[in-house]
Scaffold this active site. Structure first.
Site, PDB file in Angstrom:
ATOM      1  N   GLU A 207      86.040  -4.167  52.342  1.00  0.00           N
ATOM      2  CA  GLU A 207      87.071  -3.277  52.891  1.00  0.00           C
ATOM      3  C   GLU A 207      88.094  -4.186  53.569  1.00  0.00           C
ATOM      4  O   GLU A 207      87.846  -4.695  54.657  1.00  0.00           O
ATOM      5  CB  GLU A 207      86.440  -2.307  53.912  1.00  0.00           C
ATOM      6  CG  GLU A 207      85.465  -1.310  53.310  1.00  0.00           C
ATOM      7  CD  GLU A 207      86.158  -0.148  52.600  1.00  0.00           C
ATOM      8  OE1 GLU A 207      87.333   0.131  52.905  1.00  0.00           O
ATOM      9  OE2 GLU A 207      85.531   0.468  51.724  1.00  0.00           O
ATOM     10  N   CYS A 241      94.052  -1.038  59.925  1.00  0.00           N
ATOM     11  CA  CYS A 241      94.177  -1.550  58.552  1.00  0.00           C
ATOM     12  C   CYS A 241      95.063  -0.669  57.693  1.00  0.00           C
ATOM     13  O   CYS A 241      95.735  -1.148  56.789  1.00  0.00           O
ATOM     14  CB  CYS A 241      92.811  -1.685  57.907  1.00  0.00           C
ATOM     15  SG  CYS A 241      91.896  -0.142  57.895  1.00  0.00           S
TER      16      CYS A 241
END
Ligand code: NAD
Length: 453
Positions: A207, A241
Site C-alpha cells: 500500500e 496518502c
C-alpha cells in the site's frame, strides 16, 4: 529464525487461530481493549501528530470500530467453503474452494495514520485466521508504543506480537520467512520490501503513495469543491496518502475557486499556527522538506510556518510548469499547487505523465467529463465530487496500482487479501472413465476430440 516467527509458526500449526469462534472473540476483545484505552490512544495521536480528538476519532479509532463490526457480521459468510461447477471432463466429482490463512503475517505500517494503518490490516490478518507480527513506525513513537503495550498485555505473543524498530528489525523478520507481508509506506521502501519478499517467494501486499490529482472542471459546484478539497487536503495537515496532491483547475473558474479555497481554509482552521486542531508535521526533516517546496515561490495564500511546533500554514501556490519541484515528489503536507488547464484532454495528458495515482478526485456536473476521466485514467480509487471518502467504506477495496501499490484491503477485501483460495476437486469413486488412462491410441484420441473440441 527470529524467535517470534518460530513461536508463531508453531502456534499457527495447532490450528487454533482458524476457529471461527476464536477469530470472532479476538475481534470482540480487540474492540473492548481499544474502547477501554481510547483516551490514551487519542492522547498518543495528539503527541505524535497534534491530531485533535475529533480528527483522531473519525480517521483512526472510529474507523477501526467500524471495520471490526463489519467483520464480525460478515465473517461467518466469508469463511464458508464455496461450491463451484465441475466440468464434464472430470465427471463424476464435486469442486469447492476453501479460504486458507497464510500463517504468520508481518504487518509493516507508517507514521501518518499510525493507529488505523496498523490495526486495519491486523483485523484482516485475524479474520482470515493468521497469527500476526506488527512492525509500526518509529516516528509515531507514542502511538507505536501504546499499540505494543495493548497487544502485549492482552494477547499471547505466539498469536499477536509487536516489534518496534526500523530497517534491520523488519529485514530480520522477513528473512525469517514469514508467510505473508503487508506493507504500507513509501514507494522507495516498498520496492525494497518487494524485492526481499520476491527473493524468498513470500507473497505480499504493498500500500504505497504518490501524487493524487484533483480536477476542478468548469461545470463543478465550486463552493462544494473548495469545501471538500480543503477538508481532504488539510486532514492530518496533508500527511495523508490519498490527500489531493495537486489541483488541476479550469482556467475559467480559477480565480473564483482560489477565493473559495481561502474562505474555507480560514473557516476550518483559523490561525493555523496556533490552532490546536490543526496537526503538525511529523519530523523536522519533513518540515524542512516542505518549506523548501514553496520558500522561493510567489505564494497566493499562507506560507508562514512555526519551526518550534513544526506547523506550516495551508499554502496555495500557482505553477506554470510541471517541472516545478513540488511536482517531482509526493507533497505530504498542507501545500495546494494549482495548475490551470484549458481543455480536459490536457488533464488526461498531465496525469498520464506521472505514475498511476493512488487516488483521483474529480469535481464536475458534466456526465461526459465524468465518463471521459473515469474511462481513460488508471488510478487506485477515488471520488467524484468529494475527496477521501472512498476509503471510509468497507464495501470498496482500497489499494493502488503499479507505483501506488499492489493489492487491496478494507472490509471483505481484507479477508480476501489475508487468505488464499485453496481449490479442491473431490472425485467420485464409482464410475471411472477408462479413456484417461494409457495406453493411448488413435481411437482414444478420436473419442477425446469429440469431448474436448
Ligand atoms: P516509510 O516507507 O519510510 O516507512 C514505512 C515502514 O517501513 C515503517 O514502519 C518503517 O519503519 C519501515 N521501514 C523504513 N525503511 C525501511 C527499510 N529500508 N526496510 C524495511 N522497513 C523499512 O513510509 P513512511 O514515511 O512511514 O510513510 C509515508 C509514506 O507512506 C508515504 O509515501 C505515503 O503515501 C505512504 N502511505 C501509503 C498509504 C496507503 O494506504 N497506500 C497509507 C499511508 C501512507
Amino acid at each position: 529464525m527470529h524467535p517470534l516467527v518460530s513461536k508463531q509458526k508453531a502456534y499457527f500449526l495447532t490450528g487454533e487461530t482458524k476457529s471461527l469462534k476464536m477469530r470472532i472473540n479476538t475481534l470482540k476483545k480487540l474492540k473492548q481493549v481499544i474502547k477501554t484505552n481510547e483516551t490514551a490512544i487519542l492522547n498518543a495521536l495528539y503527541q505524535d501528530l497534534g491530531k485533535s480528538n475529533y480528527e483522531a476519532y473519525i480517521t483512526e479509532v472510529g474507523f477501526i470500530y467500524q471495520e471490526i463490526d463489519h467483520m464480525i457480521k460478515r465473517l461467518p459468510k466469508l469463511s464458508k467453503v464455496k461450491k463451484v461447477k465441475t466440468p464434464l471432463t472430470t465427471f463424476p466429482a464435486k469442486s469447492f474452494i476453501m479460504r486458507e490463512p497464510y500463517g504468520v503475517v508481518l504487518i509493516i505500517s507508517p507514521w501518518n495514520y499510525p493507529f488505523q494503518l496498523t490495526l486495519a490490516p491486523l483485523i484482516g490478518a485475524i479474520v482470515a485466521g493468521n497469527t500476526a507480527i506488527i512492525k509500526p513506525s518509529r516516528f509515531s513513537y507514542y502511538t507505536s508504543n501504546i499499540i505494543k503495550n495493548l497487544i502485549e498485555e492482552n494477547f499471547p505473543e505466539e498469536y499477536l506480537a509487536v516489534v518496534l524498530g526500523g530497517k534491520d528489525e523488519t529485514e530480520e523478520l522477513i528473512d525469517s520467512k514469514v508467510d505473508y507481508v503487508f506493507f504500507t509506506g513509501s514507494v522507495a521502501v516498498g520496492k525494497q520490501i518487494a524485492s526481499r519478499c520476491g527473493n524468498l517467494l513470500i507473497p505480499y501486499t504493498l500500500e504505497l503513495g504518490g501524487k493524487s490529482p484533483c480536477i476542478i472542471d468548469k461545470s463543478a459546484d465550486l463552493d462544494l469543491a473548495a469545501k471538500r478539497v480543503v477538508f481532504g487536503k488539510l486532514m492530518n495537515a496533508g500527511q495523508t496518502c490519498v490527500a489531493p496532491d495537486y489541483l488541476l483547475v479550469h482556467e475559467s473558474v480559477k480565480d473564483n475557486f482560489i477565493l473559495k479555497l481561502k474562505t474555507y481554509i480560514d473557516k476550518f482552521y483559523p490561525h493555523p499556527l496556533s490552532n490546536d486542531s490543526y496537526p503538525k508535521i511529523i519530523t523536522k526533516h519533513h518540515f524542512e522538506r516542505l518549506i523548501k517546496l514553496f520558500y522561493d515561490e510567489k505564494v497566493l495564500f499562507g506560507g508562514k510556518f512555526d519551526a518550534d511546533n513544526q506547523k506550516i500554514e495551508p499554502t496555495i501556490i500557482e505553477l506554470d510548469s510541471l517541472e516545478h519541484p513540488v511536482m517531482q515528489e509526493e507533497i505530504f503536507g498542507p501545500i495546494f499547487p494549482i495548475i490551470v488547464f484549458k481543455d480536459i484532454t490536457e488533464v488526461i495528458t498531465t496525469i498520464r505523465s506521472f505514475s498511476h495515482p493512488l487516488a483521483l478526485y474529480l469535481f464536475t456536473n458534466d456526465k461526459e467529463i465524468e465518463k471521459l476521466i473515469l474511462n481513460n485514467i488508471t488510478f487506485g480509487g477515488g471520488c467524484v465530487n468529494d475527496t477521501l471518502l472512498h476509503l471510509a467504506t468497507p464495501y470498496l477495496p482500497f489499494g493502488g496500482v503499479g507505483d501506488s501499490g499492489i493489492g487491496n484491503y478494507h472490509g471483505d477485501y481484507s479477508f480476501k487479501t489475508f487468505s488464499r483460495e485453496k481449490s479442491v476437486l473431490k472425485k467420485g469413486k464409482v464410475y471411472d472413465l477408462q479413456l484417461r488412462y494409457p495406453p493411448y491410441d488413435d481411437k482414444k484420441l478420436k473419442l477425446i476430440k469429440k469431448i474436448i473440441k
